[in-house]
Write a protein that holds these residues in place. Structure first.
Motif, short mmCIF file in Angstrom:
data_model
loop_
_atom_site.label_atom_id
_atom_site.label_comp_id
_atom_site.label_asym_id
_atom_site.label_seq_id
_atom_site.Cartn_x
_atom_site.Cartn_y
_atom_site.Cartn_z
N PRO A 113 0.80 -1.31 -0.56
CA PRO A 113 0.26 -0.02 0.00
C PRO A 113 1.23 1.36 0.03
O PRO A 113 1.80 1.20 0.64
N GLU A 114 0.48 2.06 -0.90
CA GLU A 114 0.99 3.66 -0.43
C GLU A 114 2.01 3.77 -1.44
O GLU A 114 2.15 4.86 -2.38
N ASN A 115 3.13 2.52 -1.43
CA ASN A 115 4.49 2.94 -2.09
C ASN A 115 4.61 1.83 -2.96
O ASN A 115 5.98 1.46 -3.27
N GLY A 116 3.92 0.78 -3.48
CA GLY A 116 4.08 -0.25 -4.64
C GLY A 116 5.10 0.57 -5.68
O GLY A 116 3.76 1.38 -6.29
N ALA A 117 5.67 -0.08 -6.20
CA ALA A 117 6.46 0.46 -6.60
C ALA A 117 5.48 0.70 -8.54
O ALA A 117 4.88 -0.49 -8.89
N ALA A 118 6.11 1.60 -9.10
CA ALA A 118 5.55 1.50 -10.75
C ALA A 118 6.48 0.33 -11.65
O ALA A 118 7.21 -0.19 -11.34
N PHE A 119 5.85 0.30 -13.00
CA PHE A 119 6.30 -1.15 -13.95
C PHE A 119 6.38 0.08 -15.32
O PHE A 119 5.47 0.79 -15.80
N PRO A 120 7.14 0.64 -16.07
CA PRO A 120 7.67 1.52 -17.05
C PRO A 120 6.91 0.79 -17.98
O PRO A 120 6.58 -0.79 -18.15
N MET A 121 6.42 1.35 -18.95
CA MET A 121 6.08 -0.03 -20.37
C MET A 121 7.43 -0.31 -21.00
O MET A 121 8.16 0.14 -21.39
N HIS A 122 7.27 -2.03 -21.19
CA HIS A 122 8.14 -2.04 -21.52
C HIS A 122 7.31 -3.72 -22.76
O HIS A 122 5.74 -4.08 -22.43
N GLN A 123 7.68 -4.55 -22.98
CA GLN A 123 7.38 -5.81 -23.24
C GLN A 123 8.35 -6.92 -22.60
O GLN A 123 9.32 -6.61 -22.80
N ASP A 124 7.59 -7.71 -22.78
CA ASP A 124 8.27 -8.95 -22.26
C ASP A 124 9.42 -9.67 -22.94
O ASP A 124 10.70 -10.59 -22.27
N TYR A 125 9.57 -9.96 -24.35
CA TYR A 125 10.29 -9.93 -25.63
C TYR A 125 11.84 -10.32 -24.96
O TYR A 125 12.64 -11.00 -25.03
N PRO A 126 12.27 -9.64 -24.61
CA PRO A 126 14.07 -8.54 -24.48
C PRO A 126 14.11 -9.75 -23.39
O PRO A 126 15.83 -10.32 -23.52
N TYR A 127 13.91 -10.19 -22.52
CA TYR A 127 14.10 -11.19 -21.58
C TYR A 127 14.64 -12.69 -22.14
O TYR A 127 15.53 -13.42 -21.45
N PHE A 128 13.57 -13.14 -22.48
CA PHE A 128 13.64 -14.14 -22.88
C PHE A 128 13.15 -14.81 -24.40
O PHE A 128 12.14 -15.06 -24.84
N PRO A 129 13.58 -14.08 -25.60
CA PRO A 129 12.93 -14.18 -26.76
C PRO A 129 13.22 -15.29 -27.16
O PRO A 129 13.68 -16.94 -27.17
N HIS A 130 12.11 -15.84 -27.88
CA HIS A 130 11.90 -17.46 -28.65
C HIS A 130 10.96 -16.87 -30.27
O HIS A 130 11.12 -16.03 -30.53
N GLU A 131 11.31 -17.69 -31.17
CA GLU A 131 11.33 -18.24 -32.50
C GLU A 131 9.89 -17.96 -33.40
O GLU A 131 10.10 -16.73 -33.42
N ASN A 132 8.94 -18.47 -32.21
CA ASN A 132 7.57 -18.04 -32.56
C ASN A 132 6.15 -17.35 -31.95
O ASN A 132 5.47 -16.73 -32.90
N HIS A 133 7.13 -17.01 -30.76
CA HIS A 133 6.44 -15.28 -30.31
C HIS A 133 4.88 -16.17 -29.36
O HIS A 133 4.17 -15.17 -29.84
N THR A 134 5.11 -17.75 -28.96
CA THR A 134 4.21 -18.04 -28.34
C THR A 134 3.75 -17.40 -27.24
O THR A 134 2.89 -17.54 -26.66
N MET A 135 4.82 -16.60 -26.82
CA MET A 135 5.47 -16.58 -25.26
C MET A 135 3.50 -15.43 -24.80
O MET A 135 3.70 -15.05 -25.41
N LEU A 136 3.68 -16.23 -23.77
CA LEU A 136 2.55 -15.00 -23.54
C LEU A 136 2.97 -15.27 -21.54
O LEU A 136 3.50 -16.75 -20.95
N ALA A 137 2.45 -14.15 -21.04
CA ALA A 137 2.16 -13.87 -19.51
C ALA A 137 0.52 -14.54 -18.72
O ALA A 137 0.11 -13.24 -19.18
N ALA A 138 0.53 -14.89 -17.91
CA ALA A 138 -0.97 -15.30 -17.29
C ALA A 138 -0.53 -14.00 -16.21
O ALA A 138 -0.47 -14.93 -15.12
N SER A 139 -1.56 -13.09 -15.43
CA SER A 139 -1.02 -12.41 -14.51
C SER A 139 -2.52 -12.83 -13.67
O SER A 139 -3.89 -12.52 -14.37
N VAL A 140 -2.32 -13.70 -12.64
CA VAL A 140 -3.64 -14.47 -11.95
C VAL A 140 -3.45 -13.15 -10.07
O VAL A 140 -2.42 -13.30 -9.89
N HIS A 141 -4.36 -12.19 -10.84
CA HIS A 141 -5.13 -11.74 -9.83
C HIS A 141 -5.29 -12.10 -8.04
O HIS A 141 -6.52 -12.92 -8.24
#
Length: 260
Positions: A113-141
């Protein structure tokens, strides 16, 4: 969990919010697991602030922001392993990735609360690039996420532009891609936001009195191979759905080196 029109939406926009993937009991179990991981990390003196650094926010503001982030949470608590292969998750993944789905890695992200960090705009691709770009994130709330406590923002259709030039530690120029440029993806506890790793995304800081807890699972199609030898985790390649058609490529190409 989803209809053909939802699959079309994902392909066109690069993201899809699916409501009610996890029930209340499952959310509570994962929420408690997150808190216990934080306590065990502190006890083991392995706790740290994972807030992103950079020039996307004033330095004085950055110093105040906090993010609790740990990778491979399915090694820390069994509730996350159950979530990775949950029937509702698999039902969605089979439609937007295909019948053969692998886990790449998992992590937790907690904005206090109150000071939780921001995330600048980005793609996840640079961290783990793949051939066919099927990689996705599933963010569970695990909590309600809204603009006040720093919900995720995405730029619809941005995945269609391919990989973009990033600056710093893999984030986009904040003058060209400010956080407020993204479409807010408000969600309730139990909802899951699926987004392609080429989709531009980010989030503002948590200015509310509420915690924002998310667990993120990164998935890929079983024949979508990495193009660089990085971001390897022991659990990478776990079959979540279907079969692995590549008998000789079922594990990452790593070697165990014994310390002298």
């Amino acid at each position: 969990m989803i209809q053909p029109k939802d699959v079309d939406f994902y392909k066109e926009n690069g993201y899809l919010l699916v409501k009610g993937v996890f029930n209340e009991a499952e959310v509570v179990e994962m929420r408690e697991a997150v808190e216990n991981i934080i306590l065990r990390a502190a006890h083991a003196k392995a706790d740290s602030n994972a807030a992103w650094q950079g020039d996307y926010l004033p330095a004085e503001e950055l110093k105040k922001l906090v993010l609790k982030g740990f990778h491979d949470v399915h090694y820390h608590d069994a509730s996350f392993m159950r979530a990775v292969i949950h029937p509702n998750m698999v039902a969605v993944l089979r439609q937007i990735i295909g019948p053969n789905v692998q886990l790449h890695h998992s992590k937790m992200l907690v904005k206090p609360p109150e000071n939780g960090a921001a995330f600048p705009m980005h793609q996840d691709y640079p961290y783990f690039p793949h051939e066919n770009h099927t990689m996705l994130a599933a963010s569970v709330h695990l909590d309600r996420a809204d603009e006040e406590n720093g919900c995720l923002r995405v730029i619809p259709g941005s995945h269609l532009a391919g990989s973009l030039q990033h600056v710093g530690t893999h984030y986009l120029n904040h003058k060209e891609y400010p956080i407020h440029m993204g479409t807010p993806c408000e969600a309730e506890a139990g909802d899951v936001l699926f987004f392609n790793y080429l989709t531009i995304h980010g989030s503002s800081s948590n200015k509310s009195s509420r915690t924002r807890r998310n667990v993120l699972f990164q998935y890929r199609e079983a024949s979508d191979f990495p193009t660089t030898q990085e971001h390897f985790d022991w659990g990478m390649g776990l079959m979540v759905s279907g079969e692995n058609p590549n008998f000789t490529k079922v594990k990452p190409n790593y070697k165990i080196i014994k310390d002298a």
